[in-house]
Each structure stands twice: as structure tokens, then as C-alpha cells.
Design an enzyme around this catalytic site. Sequence first.
Site, short mmCIF file in Angstrom:
data_model
loop_
_atom_site.label_atom_id
_atom_site.label_comp_id
_atom_site.label_asym_id
_atom_site.label_seq_id
_atom_site.Cartn_x
_atom_site.Cartn_y
_atom_site.Cartn_z
CB ALA A 82 -0.93 -0.01 1.21
CB ALA A 83 3.55 2.50 -1.33
CB THR A 115 11.19 1.14 -5.66
OG1 THR A 115 11.51 1.67 -6.96
CG2 THR A 115 11.56 2.19 -4.64
CE1 TYR A 164 7.43 4.45 -4.87
CE2 TYR A 164 9.10 4.44 -6.60
CZ TYR A 164 8.18 3.77 -5.81
OH TYR A 164 8.01 2.42 -5.98
NE ARG A 213 14.96 3.31 -16.80
CZ ARG A 213 15.94 4.09 -17.25
NH1 ARG A 213 17.00 3.55 -17.86
NH2 ARG A 213 15.88 5.38 -17.09
CB SER A 243 15.06 16.25 -15.08
OG SER A 243 16.01 16.46 -14.06
#
Length: 330
Positions: A73-74, A116, A140, A220, A283
Amino acid sequence: MILVTGGAGYIGSHVVKQLLDRGFEVVVLDNLLTGYRQAVDVRAVFWQGNIQDEPALDRLFETYQIEGVMHFAAHCLVGESVVQPLKYYENNVAATTVLLKAMMRHRIAKLIFSSTCATYGVPDIGILHEELPTRPVNPYGRSKLMIEQILRDLADAYELSFICLRYFNAAGANPSGVIGECHEPETHLIPNVLLHLLGKTTHISIFGEDYDTPDGTCIRDYIHVDDLSNAHILALQQLLYGEKSATVYNLGTGTGYSVKEIIKACEAITGKKANVAFADRRSGDPGRLVASYEKATRELEWKPEYSLEDMVRTAWEWHRRHPGGYPSEQ
């Protein structure tokens, strides 16, 4: 029983399904601010509520015999965190401490934390391992790193056992086609390309084509959401049945794909041609971010199974069947 906070969201709902498929009993706590009730497997118990609601947490922990908590839950939008930092510190940090206090009150000492790769910031190497310095460059990433540190402190002071899982780019959908990725707004590359190919947008933007990469676009590490889910369950089993743990694992594939490669993969699966527009760099976007997952393989006996083609194919099936996302009503 396992408590999954944020279990109505993209990754949380996939973890819930795998937990149930493997015989765990699950209760989901979600405020449905960004999650969807329809994404929660009917076999799970569902509580609509917030992790900062202490009385509700106490009732939940008194009602069910919770063995462990998996915390998803974020808020997770990097750009939004820059312009609304308090929103991220209030929910991702302050609210999580409320959850942790409730766990301590009820002697629940096992937590899987959804972290993350944003905790690494903008590293100067392309393959990231868990021993690298953590230098997040946005609220974040900082909010997630703060919780990682809080968990270390709690593990020292109490009997808390935890595992932090640092994701790279989650992608794809469960092969059943029942659940998939649905965000508003959508910020992830693969669903945005597929939604464009479904005619939902006029073009797909590439931000920068002058990076020091083979085709000039960012690279990525993409990982299928069910590979992520499997890693969560292996980590949970380590907490439930292994020795006390307090550690961090990267979850990726060790292989990077450029923006142009992702677009080509989406075109190949769908048989459609994308209308691409080029824009300036964003950026803070590093040219390459790829995970080393050797530690997870060594200690959790985990490795990713899905290919990029699998990720795109399962995502396409989901979006093709649900072009408007989850329906507004059950």
C-alpha cells in the site's frame, strides 16, 4: 493467514492470486484509491480501509490470526512525488509506521516490504547489486528507503523479521487474463505502447534518443509480474519457515531492453505499427538500469521464468480484453 495491504493493486492482486493458488489463506486490506475491487480474487477476504486507521487495524488483527504481512500500500509515481512530496511521506512513511506499530502491538513479526530500484537513485554503473550505495533522487525513492531503514531499526530493537524486495520494471499480466495492469494515469511504457496500438492515444513518446546505448534510447530491466509474485512467496516462506531475516533483494532479469526494443516487441506481438514521437530527455533518467538478481537466486532459489515476449503477449491479452480497464461495477 497472510495480510496483503494494497492487494487490490497491480502487483498486490497478482501476489494474492498466487498465494491462494498455493494454499495460503489471505485477507486483503485496500482503500481502493488506486486499486480495484474486481482485481481481488474471490477466494480472499476483503477489507476496505486504510493502513493509517489504527482501530481498523486492531479489529483486523483481532479477527484473524495473521502470520505475516505483505505490504504493497504505497503511492508510486515518481513525477507526482516531486510535486506532491508530503503526499508520499504521509502515505509511504507515516502511514506505514502506523501499520508497523499495530503489528508490534499484536506480536506479528514477519513483513515482506514492496520496495523499489528507485532507492539506488542514478547510479554510475549499469548492473545494480544490493551492496551499492542508496542515493534516491526523488521523494518516492526516499520514502521507500526510509521504511527500509525503519525496518532495520525495528529488527534490532524487536523480533521483527523482514525482507525488502526492490523491483525494477514490472510488466505483463497473469496468463489467465483475469487480472492485469490498470493505472490512472498510466505511466509504464509497455501498457502505454499497447494502449496506443489499441487506438487509445495518437502516439507514443520516446524521451531522448541520445543516450550512450546502442540505439540511443534508455535501457531498463523488465520483469513479469508473476515472476515478481513468485519471488514474494519464496521470500514469505523464508520468513515463515526459515531463520530470522532482515535483508534486501533485487528483483529483475539481468537483461535490459531499450525503449525502441520494447516498441518493436509490442509491434511484433500485436501486428500493428506505432506512431512514435521524440521528445527531450526527462530530468534524472539514467541511460541504463539493469538488476543483478544473483542474491535472490542464491538465497531464495528464485529466478525469472518469463521472457520479454511473454510479458508483452500477456499484457496485450489483458488490454485487448479490457481496453477500458476494470469495469466500474462488480
